[in-house]
Design a protein around this motif. Structure first.
Motif, mmCIF file in Angstrom:
data_model
loop_
_atom_site.group_PDB
_atom_site.id
_atom_site.type_symbol
_atom_site.label_atom_id
_atom_site.label_comp_id
_atom_site.label_asym_id
_atom_site.label_seq_id
_atom_site.Cartn_x
_atom_site.Cartn_y
_atom_site.Cartn_z
ATOM 1 N N ASN A 2 5.053 0.289 0.572
ATOM 2 C CA ASN A 2 4.375 1.673 -0.101
ATOM 3 C C ASN A 2 3.307 2.115 0.651
ATOM 4 O OD1 ASN A 2 6.361 1.503 -2.263
ATOM 5 N ND2 ASN A 2 5.157 0.438 -3.416
ATOM 6 N N LYS A 4 -0.324 3.330 1.550
ATOM 7 C CA LYS A 4 -1.625 2.787 1.213
ATOM 8 C C LYS A 4 -2.422 3.979 0.565
ATOM 9 C CE LYS A 4 -2.256 0.884 4.833
ATOM 10 N NZ LYS A 4 -2.865 0.380 5.956
ATOM 11 N N ARG A 60 -3.378 -6.081 -3.135
ATOM 12 C CA ARG A 60 -2.055 -5.390 -2.788
ATOM 13 C C ARG A 60 -0.985 -5.803 -3.635
ATOM 14 N NH1 ARG A 60 -2.518 -3.367 2.377
ATOM 15 N NH2 ARG A 60 -4.495 -2.423 2.327
ATOM 16 N N GLN A 65 2.269 -3.744 -3.509
ATOM 17 C CA GLN A 65 2.323 -3.418 -1.963
ATOM 18 C C GLN A 65 2.164 -4.655 -0.728
ATOM 19 O OE1 GLN A 65 -0.932 -0.798 -1.191
ATOM 20 N NE2 GLN A 65 -0.266 1.066 -2.304
#
Length: 657
Positions: A2, A4, A60, A65
């Motif tokens: 994904n 950031k 994350r 992520q």
């Protein structure tokens, strides 16, 4: 991955740089062109870096992520990997969302080779955490040459596809390279095949059992690839890295020192241990870059520096000398500059200790990391300890077997064969010897460079080093009964790279302490040993002394009066103590130095052409010892102190740092 968010990117980029700048504020960092953090111990640096990575992983994961890391090899990042592994195994740190790209790999290189960075990463990190194999990327060193260019392009595309590198860790070579971006690399370079610099190949020689076995090329991320990372942390440890660190940090960015390009990055930081920071202006001569709070140690450091700079003996220094060199503050601390110079001069003079005033009739353990460090680094002191009637035990911590050439094994086997009849080695025993010799000779004939020796060869090489060690101590008036060969477990890998120090190693040292109950111990304090053995031995001794001291404490928890032996830290194999840091100087006459050199010569397997002489000093070890001891004496003489032929320097402490 994904995309950031802007806030996450900003946080990832700014947190360490802001922290470094905050900690360094008002500390005379104006000559440093990027943030620098200095740690007292390498372990503290490793823990800080590992915690930074762990925080990013968890941040994350919280938003679903991935985290993309750029990873190096070498001795410096091992502590980081060990701490991350510990976090995974003990704290449940999950690496499933981590994507990695390694900086480089030798070419050509079989991934199963002992020197392969694939194998290094597996053994030190990947095999111990849960990063999916599909998310691990390392340049391939075993592909056909015609496919290398395509592979490099694909490596760049893979990084781009992953969304770019979030955090990249770097080391620094003695030539200032990062990755394998040798001097002359431009800042626009990308992943490519590169010819290795001479210094780089010399530095790698120990891993390959000879410079002639080091590949001439490598595949490396380019400078441009590295500078594209959101965050960069460069780590460095040891005195031997200090000069190039200063150049990379304080000089303008240039092609000769590729690490200097990090100055152009908005979020790059240098993480240094105290030794690697030693040449920075704020550490070496802080009075040149800030108003400092003077203390006795800084006064001594400054006066010695000024005396050497002006080539004037300390008692001849005048107040104007201090004013002209930005040292007003220290002048105003004294009614007369003569009071200051007399104080420093007398302090140094009283640190010169002659034989009559050295310890006598006490129990001493001299810990020698390798079987020759005792005579190389403190042969003069050892000679005087014996002459003063001390009960000396020389404890050789490792067997040094990896530093023996195969030709030496063949030579000793031939010797046994030739003298066998004289020594009564006949019949069935002689047949058994010949069969075993044929087996060993066959192995040596087929052995590839850097291959781990079979057990018999490792043992023979250890016995060669042991025999030489005994012969060297005999020059000093000792014998086999004074030698202890500890053969510490961490060293017994058969390779240059060793296992981590464990409690088993600490126990070996502690058992000897409990047996001998020494009043004084001598420990190698030159932690720039490029192979790490000195540092690991130091760690084991420090931990063992702590346990030994605690065990001897009284019922009230207070240490017994004789619980802590005095520790003497010696140097010599890789560097010497600075004049301002040494607690004791032991003068050596020409005859003293001659006996020391004679003892060093007994280490025949390390004479003329040592296996691992160290890449940054081409002199033989006896030459290094001679030159350093003479240089110490010359420096003391230049400061106005008595003139000696040579001198050894020591630091004494009851608490090993």
């Amino acid at each position: 991955m994904n995309a950031k968010t802007a806030s996450q990117t900003s946080k990832a980029q700014n947190e360490p740089a802001f922290e470094a700048s905050r900690q360094a504020s008002n500390r005379g960092t104006q000559r440093e062109r990027l943030p620098v953090l200095i740690f007292e111990k390498p372990s503290e640096m490793s823990h800080r870096v590992a915690r930074r990575i762990a925080n990013l992983i968890e941040e994350r994961q919280a938003v679903g992520q991935e985290l993309v890391l750029g990873l190096p090899t070498g001795s410096t990042p091992i502590g980081v990997y060990q701490e991350l592994v510990r976090m995974h195994q003990e704290e449940g740190l999950d690496f499933s969302n981590v994507v990695t790209f390694n900086l480089d790999e030798y070419y050509p290189m079989d991934p199963e080779s002992l020197q392969s960075y694939h194998r290094f990463m597996e053994e030190n990190f990947f095999n111990h955490v849960n990063i999916p194999e599909s998310q691990i990327h390392i340049p391939e060193g075993d592909i056909p040459r015609e496919e290398v260019e395509r592979h490099c392009i694909e490596y760049e595309h893979a990084i781009e596809k992953a969304g770019g590198i979030d955090l990249i860790l770097l080391g620094i070579g003695r030539s200032g390279h990062v990755g394998f971006n040798e001097p002359g690399s431009s800042r626009q370079t990308r992943t490519r095949l590169i010819i290795l610099d001479e210094i780089t190949r010399k530095d790698a020689a120990s891993d390959f059992f000879g410079e002639e076995n080091v590949p001439q090329e490598a595949i490396t991320m380019g400078v441009g690839t590295i500078l594209d990372a959101d965050e960069i942390i460069l780590m460095a440890t040891g005195e031997h890295k200090a000069p190039i660190v200063r150049e990379a940090v304080e000089e303008e960015a240039n092609r000769s020192v590729t690490a200097s390009y990090l100055q152009d990055h908005p979020n790059a930081s240098f993480y240094l241990d105290r030794a690697a920071a030693g040449e920075l202006t704020r550490v070496k001569t802080p009075w040149l870059v800030r108003d400092i709070e003077w203390n006795e140690q800084l006064e001594k450091q400054a006066v010695i520096w000024l005396s050497k700079k002006l080539n004037k003996a300390i008692p001849r220094l005048e107040s104007g000398d201090f004013y002209r060199n930005q040292m007003h503050g220290v002048v105003h601390r004294y009614d007369s500059i003569d009071d200051l110079t007399r104080k420093i001069f007398e302090d140094l003079r009283q640190r010169i200790v002659y034989s009559d005033n050295l310890i006598k009739n006490e129990r001493v353990i001299l810990f020698s990391p390798h079987p020759d460090d005792d005579v190389i680094s403190m042969g003069g002191m050892l000679d005087k300890l014996v002459a003063n009637g001390n009960d000396v035990t020389v404890a050789y911590m490792t067997n040094g077997s990896v530093a023996v050439f195969d030709s030496d094994v063949r030579r000793y086997l031939r010797f046994i064969e030739m003298c066998g009849p004289t020594m009564g080695l006949e019949g069935e025993a002689f047949e058994h010897f010949n069969a075993k010799r044929a087996e060993i000779e066959s192995f040596l004939d087929q052995k590839s460079p850097g291959e781990v020796d079979i057990q018999e060869v490792q043992e023979l090489k250890a016995y060669i080093r042991y025999g030489e060690a005994v012969a060297a101590t005999e020059v000093m008036g000792l014998g086999p009964e004074h030698c202890r060969f500890l053969d510490m477990p961490f060293y017994k890998t058969g390779r240059v790279r060793k296992d981590p120090v464990t409690q088993a190693d600490v126990d070996v040292v502690r058992n000897l302490l409990e047996e001998v109950e020494p009043t004084n111990v001598f420990v190698a304090g030159d932690l720039s040993d490029p192979h790490g053995t000195h540092r690991m031995c130091y760690q084991a001794i420090r931990d063992a002394l702590g346990e030994y001291r605690d065990a001897r404490a009284g019922s009230d928890g207070q240490p017994a009066a004789n619980a802590a032996p005095l520790v003497w830290l010696y140097r010599g194999a890789w560097q010497e103590w600075e004049i301002d840091r040494a607690d004791i100087f032991v003068p050596l006459s020409k005859a003293d130095l001659g006996r020391k050199v004679e003892a060093i010569f007994k280490h025949e397997s390390q004479k003329d052409r040592a296996m691992f002489p160290g890449a940054y000093d081409e002199r033989e070890f006896w030459q290094r010892a001679r030159d350093r001891n003479c240089d110490t004496a010359d420096t003391l003489n230049g400061l106005g102190l008595p003139e000696f032929y040579a001198a050894e320097a020591f630091v004494t402490t009851h608490e090993m740092p």
